[in-house]
Design an enzyme around this catalytic site. Structure first.
Site, PDB file in Angstrom:
ATOM      1  N   ALA A  64       0.845  -1.198   0.000  1.00  0.00           N
ATOM      2  CA  ALA A  64       0.000   0.000   0.000  1.00  0.00           C
ATOM      3  C   ALA A  64       0.874   1.240   0.000  1.00  0.00           C
ATOM      4  CB  ALA A  64      -0.896  -0.008   1.243  1.00  0.00           C
ATOM      5  N   GLY A 107       0.745  -5.281   0.476  1.00  0.00           N
ATOM      6  CA  GLY A 107      -0.240  -5.432  -0.590  1.00  0.00           C
ATOM      7  C   GLY A 107       0.332  -6.104  -1.828  1.00  0.00           C
ATOM      8  N   GLU A 110      -0.009  -9.591  -1.072  1.00  0.00           N
ATOM      9  CA  GLU A 110      -1.440  -9.923  -1.111  1.00  0.00           C
ATOM     10  C   GLU A 110      -1.958 -10.010  -2.549  1.00  0.00           C
ATOM     11  OE1 GLU A 110      -2.155  -6.660   1.584  1.00  0.00           O
ATOM     12  OE2 GLU A 110      -3.065  -8.025   3.047  1.00  0.00           O
ATOM     13  N   GLU A 130       3.268  -5.211   7.626  1.00  0.00           N
ATOM     14  CA  GLU A 130       2.388  -4.177   8.196  1.00  0.00           C
ATOM     15  C   GLU A 130       2.584  -4.014   9.690  1.00  0.00           C
ATOM     16  OE1 GLU A 130       1.458  -6.637   6.194  1.00  0.00           O
ATOM     17  OE2 GLU A 130       0.422  -5.759   4.481  1.00  0.00           O
TER      18      GLU A 130
HETATM   19  N1  COA Z   1       4.533   3.359   0.179  1.00  0.00           N
HETATM   20  C1  COA Z   1       5.009   4.575  -0.094  1.00  0.00           C
HETATM   21  N2  COA Z   1       6.299   4.828  -0.342  1.00  0.00           N
HETATM   22  C2  COA Z   1       7.138   3.810  -0.310  1.00  0.00           C
HETATM   23  C3  COA Z   1       6.728   2.502  -0.036  1.00  0.00           C
HETATM   24  C4  COA Z   1       5.348   2.298   0.223  1.00  0.00           C
HETATM   25  N3  COA Z   1       4.839   1.080   0.481  1.00  0.00           N
HETATM   26  N4  COA Z   1       7.801   1.690  -0.067  1.00  0.00           N
HETATM   27  C5  COA Z   1       8.852   2.457  -0.361  1.00  0.00           C
HETATM   28  N5  COA Z   1       8.459   3.747  -0.516  1.00  0.00           N
HETATM   29  C6  COA Z   1       9.285   4.904  -0.845  1.00  0.00           C
HETATM   30  C7  COA Z   1      10.269   5.225   0.253  1.00  0.00           C
HETATM   31  O1  COA Z   1       9.663   6.018   1.244  1.00  0.00           O
HETATM   32  C8  COA Z   1      11.326   5.958  -0.518  1.00  0.00           C
HETATM   33  O2  COA Z   1      10.864   7.287  -0.762  1.00  0.00           O
HETATM   34  P1  COA Z   1      11.904   8.504  -0.902  1.00  0.00           P
HETATM   35  O3  COA Z   1      12.783   8.126  -2.061  1.00  0.00           O
HETATM   36  O4  COA Z   1      11.027   9.667  -1.121  1.00  0.00           O
HETATM   37  O5  COA Z   1      12.654   8.523   0.401  1.00  0.00           O
HETATM   38  C9  COA Z   1      11.352   5.239  -1.863  1.00  0.00           C
HETATM   39  O6  COA Z   1      10.083   4.580  -1.973  1.00  0.00           O
HETATM   40  C10 COA Z   1      12.419   4.197  -1.968  1.00  0.00           C
HETATM   41  O7  COA Z   1      12.356   3.387  -0.791  1.00  0.00           O
HETATM   42  P2  COA Z   1      13.679   2.922  -0.029  1.00  0.00           P
HETATM   43  O8  COA Z   1      13.245   2.262   1.231  1.00  0.00           O
HETATM   44  O9  COA Z   1      14.623   4.060   0.089  1.00  0.00           O
HETATM   45  O10 COA Z   1      14.248   1.908  -1.097  1.00  0.00           O
HETATM   46  P3  COA Z   1      14.961   0.547  -0.862  1.00  0.00           P
HETATM   47  O11 COA Z   1      15.340   0.099  -2.214  1.00  0.00           O
HETATM   48  O12 COA Z   1      16.017   0.652   0.176  1.00  0.00           O
HETATM   49  O13 COA Z   1      13.832  -0.422  -0.251  1.00  0.00           O
HETATM   50  C11 COA Z   1      11.692  -1.461  -0.101  1.00  0.00           C
HETATM   51  C12 COA Z   1      12.683  -0.733  -1.000  1.00  0.00           C
HETATM   52  C13 COA Z   1      10.419  -1.655  -0.918  1.00  0.00           C
HETATM   53  C14 COA Z   1      12.274  -2.820   0.289  1.00  0.00           C
HETATM   54  C15 COA Z   1      11.430  -0.656   1.181  1.00  0.00           C
HETATM   55  O14 COA Z   1      11.134   0.663   0.775  1.00  0.00           O
HETATM   56  C16 COA Z   1      10.294  -1.109   2.028  1.00  0.00           C
HETATM   57  O15 COA Z   1      10.464  -2.015   2.823  1.00  0.00           O
HETATM   58  N6  COA Z   1       9.091  -0.465   1.872  1.00  0.00           N
HETATM   59  C17 COA Z   1       7.996  -0.591   2.766  1.00  0.00           C
HETATM   60  C18 COA Z   1       7.220  -1.841   2.525  1.00  0.00           C
HETATM   61  C19 COA Z   1       6.043  -1.948   3.447  1.00  0.00           C
HETATM   62  O16 COA Z   1       6.106  -1.758   4.645  1.00  0.00           O
HETATM   63  N7  COA Z   1       4.897  -2.264   2.820  1.00  0.00           N
HETATM   64  C20 COA Z   1       3.690  -2.477   3.527  1.00  0.00           C
HETATM   65  C21 COA Z   1       2.843  -1.285   3.469  1.00  0.00           C
HETATM   66  S1  COA Z   1       1.382  -1.502   4.469  1.00  0.00           S
END
Ligand code: COA
Length: 258
Positions: A64, A107, A110, A130
């Protein structure tokens, strides 16, 4: 239909490919969920032979869009959007395959769980993180994950938010196949193309019986199967398939999808 955050390709071999293209991490924003739901509706209106859903090479989908979270009011809108969208793909009467190259988080996991089958690259990572945000899965994770990997493993994954790599995902049944990253799309497309030339109405009945049967009792499921077994003999493909077997042996039938 026009899409900005995904592409929908209809191939000559009967396979439709949905690719998420929402920036680098493919957050499932409200806008992307809306486009995905429209894509599922478009597919339902003009059914292909099979569907492949895929995302980016490094990130299938990061879950999400966390920036769109707020309080309970927002959650009351976002939750149903996830359920409707993923449910629309799950309900397609065709084999829907997720091709997961990288992170399938929240998501994203999911969405993959809403597909009938998951092919992962050996770099894929699955998680329901989450809980690390202090919330719970809202796109079907508490239900579909438990049905796929069992209640105890689903609880452990959802309560820790732990990342599950491809080899473990395969072991616990979260991924159905793991392939080298360079082979992922070819394998998903080949499987989809194989199924797309099959007895599509029989496939649809099979998918419905398995999905609906798993939600109820064994007796109810067997009753549904008895009805489905009669229903399938009304299809043209059942006549073609049986006749072809008797005349030419197994696996030679050319089905029409009717
Ligand atoms: N929603 C919104 N923004 C997100 C996102 C999400 N689910 N996942 C990543 N982003 C954004 C980060 O905030 C970051 O933004 P910025 O560049 O403005 O700082 C950008 O995407 C890149 O993320 P970053 O964490 O720096 O990249 P990464 O390559 O190190 O890691 C992920 C990528 C996807 C592994 C990591 O971002 C992550 O774990 N995301 C969250 C996943 C999560 O909790 N999902 C469940 C949501 S309920």
């Amino acid at each position: 239909m026009a899409y900005e955050l995904l592409t929908l390709e209809r191939r000559d071999d009967g396979v439709a490919v949905v690719t998420l293209t929402n920036g680098k991490v493919n957050p499932l924003s409200r806008e992307l969920l809306d486009e995905l739901r429209r894509a599922a509706e478009e597919l339902a209106d003009d059914l292909p032979g099979a569907v492949v859903i895929t995302g980016g090479d490094r990130i299938f989908a990061a879950g999400a869009d966390i920036a769109q979270f707020g309080g309970p009011d927002e959650a009351a809108v976002i939750g149903p959007m996830f359920h409707d969208t993923i449910g629309a793909f799950a309900a397609l009467p065709r084999f829907v395959i997720a091709a997961v190259a990288g992170y399938a988080l929240g998501g994203g996991c999911e969405l993959a769980l809403g597909c009938d089958y998951r092919i992962a690259s050996d770099r894929a990572v699955f998680a329901q993180p989450e809980i690390l945000l202090g919330i719970i899965p809202g796109g079907g994770g508490t239900q579909r994950l438990a049905r796929v990997v069992g209640a105890s493993r689903a609880k452990e994954m959802c309560l820790t938010g732990r990342q599950v790599k491809a080899d473990e995902a395969l072991r616990i049944g979260l991924a159905d196949e793991v392939v080298a990253p360079e082979d992922l799309h070819d394998r998903a497309l080949a499987l989809a193309a194989e199924v797309a030339t099959g007895a599509l109405l029989a496939q649809a009945i099979t998918k419905r019986l398995i999905d609906e049967g798993l939600s109820g009792s064994l007796d109810d499921g067997l009753a549904m199967e008895r009805e489905g077994f009669v229903e399938v003999f009304r299809t043209e493909d059942s006549q073609i398939g049986v006749k072809s077997f008797l005349e030419h042996g197994p696996g030679k039938a050319e089905f029409t999808g009717a």
